[in-house]
Design a protein around this motif. Structure first.
Motif, short mmCIF file in Angstrom:
data_model
loop_
_atom_site.label_atom_id
_atom_site.label_comp_id
_atom_site.label_asym_id
_atom_site.label_seq_id
_atom_site.Cartn_x
_atom_site.Cartn_y
_atom_site.Cartn_z
N TYR A 12 0.83 -1.20 0.00
CA TYR A 12 0.00 0.00 0.00
C TYR A 12 0.87 1.26 0.00
N ILE A 13 1.90 1.27 0.86
CA ILE A 13 2.78 2.44 0.93
C ILE A 13 3.54 2.58 -0.39
N ARG A 22 4.32 5.45 -5.49
CA ARG A 22 4.39 5.33 -6.95
C ARG A 22 3.37 6.26 -7.63
N LEU A 23 2.14 6.28 -7.07
CA LEU A 23 1.11 7.14 -7.65
C LEU A 23 1.48 8.61 -7.49
N ARG A 24 2.00 8.93 -6.32
CA ARG A 24 2.39 10.31 -6.03
C ARG A 24 3.45 10.78 -7.04
N VAL A 25 4.45 9.95 -7.23
CA VAL A 25 5.56 10.31 -8.11
C VAL A 25 5.07 10.40 -9.55
N SER A 26 4.26 9.44 -9.98
CA SER A 26 3.94 9.43 -11.41
C SER A 26 2.80 10.35 -11.77
N THR A 27 1.96 10.74 -10.81
CA THR A 27 0.86 11.64 -11.19
C THR A 27 1.11 13.08 -10.76
N PRO A 50 12.98 7.81 -16.49
CA PRO A 50 12.36 6.80 -15.62
C PRO A 50 12.57 7.12 -14.14
N ILE A 51 11.70 7.97 -13.62
CA ILE A 51 11.89 8.50 -12.26
C ILE A 51 11.87 7.41 -11.19
#
Ligand SMILES: Nc1nc2c(ncn2[C@@H]2O[C@H](COP(=O)(O)OP(=O)(O)OP(=O)(O)O)[C@@H](O)[C@H]2O)c(=O)[nH]1
Ligand SMILES: [Mg+2]
Length: 419
Positions: free
Chosen positions: A260-261, A266-271, A284-285
């Motif tokens: 979950y973390i 991952r969502l935070r970084v990519s969105t 590719p961050i």
């Protein structure tokens, strides 16, 4: 069990986790067609009841709804090759329940990807998900359905609005669930803040709201992915009580909390803004962050080895010799982690000893060149730009890390990828 060819299993899709925006030609685009995915793992004792109850409910609702447009549905069981052969039990039900389709996945694993693979073969313009253990009360389904009919893009069954709750959760599980939600609100307020129960695994979404987006979930929380990457405008919620499990066993372990973390970050970084920028310049961050973390672990290994080898209280070897050995061990540490984690997708396909050795050799040379670059930049910045040795060193480390990452990406873990 004797199954004829009409009861055959669905082939699991491969490739990116992306939902197409197109409906099959024979589906009435003006009507509502619900494709409800039931992910299962070891639900042999539940699956028959789930299919029976859902089919009865939907058959009845479809015949009495009185809508001006056509309504249809299908149930899609996506089973991850359960050892108790849940997929086989589900398959044996197809003759009795023609709206039922069954997928047995043998290559991939995981709840979230199972749901998406199910949606990928779905025929409907409304996509839904419900657990296969009867913990999600089936009757709430029609309330979700009505919210979609009323114009919502996403209808979520929530434990935290009026009429909702958890029946018999221990205080520890309640605390963990709420703690996870608070953490999510801090890391990803734009996603978690949009619904009262972002952890819900019981919802329906319009196909067009997620079509075309490449979904990339980890773990259990597929709803985060739908809200985070989809184009969801109107969200409706319906209260429900999460019932007790009657048959089968829970698959929730500590790994789900770690996943979950990982998923949130991952969502935070990519969105986020950084994600959009790196997407535009094709950087590719995620990989870079992993590479950076591995580099940090190398610093600790280097320090510890230097202490063990050169400290007067330990082996008391000469400093230069100790530093060379410590540095090489740190490089070895970094290589192992990068091979197993940062570039796991590449190295998985190149596992032979000589291929690994070749990567290690290249990694070594590139890191050595990185060290030379580090010293050069440090001198240049210190002498001509910023006369502060620590700031100059930080800049040098940053530039050398980017160099190390980029060249290793292009040479060590890429050339060996070509068959
Ligand atoms: N296909 C697939 N289904 C899964 C997987 N893990 C869990 N499931 C199914 O997903 C649903 C939810 O999983 P559960 O283990 O019941 O999770 P939970 O309801 O949050 O937790 P409990 O209250 O402990 O049951 C169930 O239908 C499971 O059978 C998986 O890896 N693959
Ligand atoms: Mg459950």
């Amino acid at each position: 069990m004797n199954l004829d060819s009409t009861d055959s299993l669905l082939a699991p899709p491969t490739g990116p986790l992306q939902i197409s925006e197109f409906l099959p030609a024979d589906v009435d685009a003006g009507g509502i067609y619900l494709s409800l995915v039931i992910p299962t793992y070891k639900e042999r004792d539940n699956i028959q009841n789930v299919v029976r109850i859902l089919s009865q409910l939907l058959d009845e609702a479809m015949s009495t709804t009185g809508c001006a447009y056509a309504i249809d549905y299908e149930l899609i069981v996506v089973d991850d090759d359960s050892p108790d052969r849940t997929w086989e039990v589900a398959q044996s039900l197809i003759a009795e329940y023609p709206q039922l389709r069954v997928m047995r996945r043998q290559q991939e694993r995981g709840l979230s990807s199972a749901v998406i693979r199910g949606w990928q073969v779905a025929r409907g313009n409304v996509l839904g998900v419900i657990d296969g253990d009867l913990q999600h009360p089936p009757e709430v389904l029609m309330e979700l359905f009505r919210k979609i009919e009323g114009g919502a893009d996403l209808a979520v069954a929530s434990r935290h609005v009026e009429g909702g709750g958890v029946s018999s959760w221990s205080i520890v599980r309640r605390f963990l669930s709420r703690g996870a939600q608070v953490l999510g609100l801090i890391i990803l307020p734009g996603v978690l803040g949009r619904v009262t129960d972002p952890m819900s695994g019981y919802f329906m979404v319009r196909r067009q709201a997620i079509a075309g987006a490449t979904l990339n979930p980890v773990g259990y929380k597929i709803l985060l992915e739908v809200i985070g990457r989809g184009n969801v405008e109107e969200i409706a919620e319906v209260g429900y009580v999460f019932c007790e499990r009657k048959e089968g066993e829970s698959k929730v372990t500590w790994k789900q909390y770690v996943d979950y973390i990982h998923h949130l970050i991952r969502l935070r970084v990519s969105t986020g803004r950084l994600g959009k920028l790196t997407e535009n310049i094709n950087f590719p961050i995620g990989r870079f962050l992993r590479f950076g973390l591995v580099g940090l672990s190398g610093v600790f290994v280097d320090m510890a080895m230097l202490y063990l080898l050169s400290d007067p209280a330990t082996l008391a070897l000469p400093l230069t010799r100790s530093k060379i050995i410590a540095g090489e061990i740190a490089i070895f540490n970094n290589f192992l982690w990068n091979d197993a984690w940062t570039f796991a997708d590449v190295s998985m396909r190149q596992q032979e000893g000589h291929q690994r050795l070749k990567r290690f050799f290249k990694f070594n040379i590139i890191c050595l060149a990185g060290l030379v670059l580090n010293v050069l930049v440090l001198n240049l910045v210190f002498n001509f730009l910023i006369p502060n040795r620590y700031i100059a060193n930080l800049i040098a480390i940053a530039i050398a890390t980017i160099w190390n990452f980029w060249v290793n990406l292009k040479l060590s873990w890429r050339v060996t990828d070509v068959k």
